[in-house]
Design an enzyme around this catalytic site. Structure first.
Site, short mmCIF file in Angstrom:
data_model
loop_
_atom_site.label_atom_id
_atom_site.label_comp_id
_atom_site.label_asym_id
_atom_site.label_seq_id
_atom_site.Cartn_x
_atom_site.Cartn_y
_atom_site.Cartn_z
N CYS A 86 31.17 99.15 53.13
CA CYS A 86 32.39 99.37 53.93
C CYS A 86 33.56 98.66 53.25
O CYS A 86 34.32 97.94 53.89
CB CYS A 86 32.19 98.92 55.37
SG CYS A 86 31.73 97.19 55.53
N ALA B 87 19.96 97.14 57.77
CA ALA B 87 20.23 98.11 58.83
C ALA B 87 21.12 97.64 59.98
O ALA B 87 21.76 98.45 60.64
CB ALA B 87 18.90 98.60 59.41
N ASP C 50 16.31 94.03 58.52
CA ASP C 50 17.41 93.11 58.25
C ASP C 50 16.86 91.71 58.09
O ASP C 50 15.69 91.45 58.35
CB ASP C 50 18.52 93.18 59.31
CG ASP C 50 19.90 93.11 58.64
OD1 ASP C 50 20.19 92.05 58.05
OD2 ASP C 50 20.65 94.08 58.68
N ASP D 185 22.84 100.10 52.58
CA ASP D 185 24.22 99.81 52.98
C ASP D 185 24.39 98.30 52.78
O ASP D 185 24.16 97.52 53.69
CB ASP D 185 24.44 100.21 54.44
CG ASP D 185 25.89 100.02 54.85
OD1 ASP D 185 26.76 100.69 54.29
OD2 ASP D 185 26.16 99.18 55.74
N PRO E 123 23.78 96.66 62.76
CA PRO E 123 23.11 96.74 64.07
C PRO E 123 22.34 98.04 64.30
O PRO E 123 21.90 98.32 65.40
CB PRO E 123 24.28 96.63 65.06
CG PRO E 123 25.43 97.24 64.32
CD PRO E 123 25.22 96.95 62.86
#
Length: 448
Positions: A385, A264, A287, A332, A266
């Site tokens: 990303c 997760a 995290d 993610d 930031p």
């Protein structure tokens, strides 16, 4: 207090290139420490450091073209002084050539390299005089070599993207990395009126413009620094790229859900999901390290959300007590990050094949663990990303082949301008330079 702004820039570049610090962190830490400097000085430091890192390969090519001592053989301090000075000579029209050269010579002396001041002076005068004579790789005969030096990006990446997307799209992607990018924020809804937040920002002199694709996304400019904005301090806005906002939009959480975000920090996506759930249900943002989890906690506190908590957990491990406990899981995963080179330019110089292989393995471990937490009929959102097929579509296809999940159309959740054949199938690949945001991939997967 006497502050030499070029010396600050030099120290930042040494932190990045010699010590391995990430560019956005090195620049951010220095600017925070020297917040008292005039805005123009801080802007100069930012532009000089970011530009020198972005164009590093091209700057080294220019230095090697005129210097008998090659860049690789130089002492780190001299190498960085030459790089930041050549950047000024080539790209900063408001800095006279004589100032760039003289300041570099003074800097070499300040750093204890008096014996090399003539060398620095000679190389830079040579560059200034012969800038227009420099010959670059020939586009026709060596397209990947030309694109690599022209846009300062390793040739291996150029070749791989030319192969995957074609030369024209590859060039659009890599040229976009060098463009200025506005800051993007998300307007928070829980306890706030977005319309009022917009008026507040405008009242503080901030220029606000609607960003594409995501509902509450706005580009902001003409402000001094983020912490100076009341809307930021009061938790009414969250800095987040449009691409990342699409995760919560596609996840479409409803109040009362149990949500797990396994990677997760930031915290942008978790906070967005919690905001959309209007204070109900619970989001657990996880995290790997205490440091990263504290970043999430800081954001939770600033935004004042009550339906989200953060804890330290390893996303690649399966925690039995959480099996089939979540309506929605966000994964993610750690990735090569090539979609955000525009914001973190040092990423492009860190690429290597070995690292790529271990990333693919880690992504699969995380996916397997994340899958175990999803209730039957629940949803998993996979995102990265980055822009290559290996970390994105290939991983989703592997996942649906080995685990009881199927892709679901994204079209009900996306603005029509993003609808394509692939979004109907269940995944979206955003490309910088093609789309008005970072490079990003996301897929929506339903547990059978």
């Amino acid at each position: 207090m006497d502050v030499n702004i070029r010396e600050l820039a030099l120290n930042i570049l040494l932190e990045i290139n010699r010590d391995g610090e990430h560019s956005h962190i090195a620049v951010g830490n220095t600017l925070a420490k020297y917040q008292f400097l005039p805005k123009s000085d801080r802007a100069f430091i930012t532009r000089l450091c970011e530009g020198t890192v972005e164009y590093r390969m091209q700057l080294d090519y220019i230095i090697d073209w005129v210097s008998s001592v090659k860049v690789k053989k130089m002492k780190p301090v001299i190498r960085e002084i030459l790089r930041l000075s050549v950047y000024q000579l080539k790209y900063m029209d408001n800095v006279p050539d004589s100032a760039a050269v003289n300041e570099a010579v003074k800097l070499a002396q300040r750093k204890g390299f008096r014996n090399l001041k003539n060398f620095v002076n000679g190389v830079l005068r040579n560059v200034a005089r012969r800038m227009n004579e420099i010959t670059y790789p020939d586009r026709e005969g060596n397209p990947s070599g030309y694109l690599s030096i022209r846009y300062s990006i390793p040739e291996a990446l150029v070749k791989s993207w030319c192969e995957e997307f074609g030369e024209s799209i590859c060039e659009q992607i890599i040229s976009s990395f060098l463009n200025q990018r506005p800051a993007t924020v998300r307007l928070c809804r829980t306890g706030h009126d977005p319309e009022q937040t917009l008026q507040e920002l405008k009242g503080q002199g901030v220029e606000v413009k609607k960003a594409p694709y995501a509902v509450d996304a706005y580009e902001i400019s003409r402000y001094d620094y983020l912490g100076g904005l009341a809307a930021f301090r009061e938790g009414k806005i969250q800095v987040q790229d449009v691409s990342s906002m699409l995760v919560a939009q596609v996840a479409a959480p409803v109040p009362g859900m149990q949500v797990l975000d396994v990677c997760a920090a930031p915290g942008g996506k978790s906070l967005h999901v919690a905001d959309l759930m209007n204070g109900q249900g619970m989001v657990e943002a996880r995290d790997l390290t205490e440091y990263k989890v504290n970043l999430i906690r800081d954001n939770i506190e600033r935004l004042g959300l009550v339906n989200i908590r953060a804890r330290v957990r390893d996303a690649s491990l399966i925690y039995e007590e959480d099996m089939e406990s979540a309506d929605l899981v966000l994964a993610d995963v750690p990735c090569s990050g090539y979609g955000v080179i525009g914001k973190k330019p040092d990423i492009k110089y860190r690429s290597n094949q070995e690292q790529q292989e271990s990333l693919l393995e880690l992504q699969r471990e995380i996916l397997k663990a994340a899958a175990s937490y999803v209730k039957k009929g629940g949803v998993l959102i996979y995102s990265t990303c980055t822009i290559g097929k290996a970390e994105n579509l290939d991983q989703v296809l592997w996942f649906t082949e080995h685990l009881p999940f199927q892709m679901e159309s994204l079209n009900p959740y996306l603005s029509p301008e993003l609808h394509t054949e692939t979004t109907a199938q269940g995944y979206l690949q955003l490309l910088p330079g093609i789309h008005a945001c970072d490079g990003f991939f996301l897929a929506r997967l339903r547990k059978k």
